[in-house]
Scaffold this motif. Structure first.
Motif, short mmCIF file in Angstrom:
data_model
loop_
_atom_site.label_atom_id
_atom_site.label_comp_id
_atom_site.label_asym_id
_atom_site.label_seq_id
_atom_site.Cartn_x
_atom_site.Cartn_y
_atom_site.Cartn_z
N ASP A 1 0.86 -1.18 0.00
CA ASP A 1 0.00 0.00 0.00
C ASP A 1 0.90 1.23 0.00
N ASN A 2 0.92 1.95 -1.09
CA ASN A 2 1.82 3.10 -1.23
C ASN A 2 1.22 4.41 -0.73
N ARG A 3 0.01 4.37 -0.20
CA ARG A 3 -0.60 5.60 0.29
C ARG A 3 0.12 6.07 1.55
N ALA A 4 -0.01 7.35 1.82
CA ALA A 4 0.60 7.93 3.01
C ALA A 4 -0.03 7.32 4.26
N CYS A 5 0.78 7.06 5.25
CA CYS A 5 0.32 6.56 6.55
C CYS A 5 -0.40 5.22 6.45
N ALA A 6 0.05 4.34 5.58
CA ALA A 6 -0.61 3.06 5.38
C ALA A 6 -0.63 2.22 6.65
N GLY A 7 0.44 2.25 7.41
CA GLY A 7 0.52 1.48 8.65
C GLY A 7 -0.48 1.96 9.69
N ILE A 8 -0.54 3.27 9.87
CA ILE A 8 -1.48 3.84 10.85
C ILE A 8 -2.91 3.59 10.39
N ARG A 9 -3.14 3.71 9.10
CA ARG A 9 -4.48 3.47 8.55
C ARG A 9 -4.94 2.04 8.85
N GLU A 10 -4.03 1.08 8.65
CA GLU A 10 -4.34 -0.33 8.89
C GLU A 10 -4.62 -0.59 10.37
N ASP A 11 -3.79 -0.02 11.25
CA ASP A 11 -3.99 -0.19 12.69
C ASP A 11 -5.28 0.46 13.16
N PHE A 12 -5.60 1.62 12.63
CA PHE A 12 -6.83 2.32 12.98
C PHE A 12 -8.05 1.50 12.58
#
Length: 71
Positions: free
Chosen positions: A11-22
């Motif tokens: 996932d090349n979108r910005a903040c992909a890790g935080i998005r997934e955790d959220f």
């Protein structure tokens, strides 16, 4: 603790890790699982607030850093 792993689909979108955790936090929260409420209703009640704040602050910061598009 972040649950985002590199072996997932890229996932090349910005903040992909935080998005997934959220997303995971909301979908696994007792408010959604046990009470059967919608994630948007749980957000209004204040669940997963730290991840929500982090995600939205970073996404706004990216836009502010890069400037408005189209100029």
């Amino acid at each position: 603790m972040p649950k985002y792993y590199e072996d997932k689909e890229e996932d090349n979108r910005a903040c992909a890790g935080i998005r997934e955790d959220f997303k995971a936090c909301l979908l696994q929260h007792d408010c959604v699982v046990k009470d059967g409420k919608l994630p948007s209703e749980c957000l209004k009640e204040g669940h997963c607030k730290a991840l929500q704040t982090s995600f939205f602050e970073r996404s706004v910061g990216e836009k502010r850093f890069r400037g408005k598009k189209g100029y």
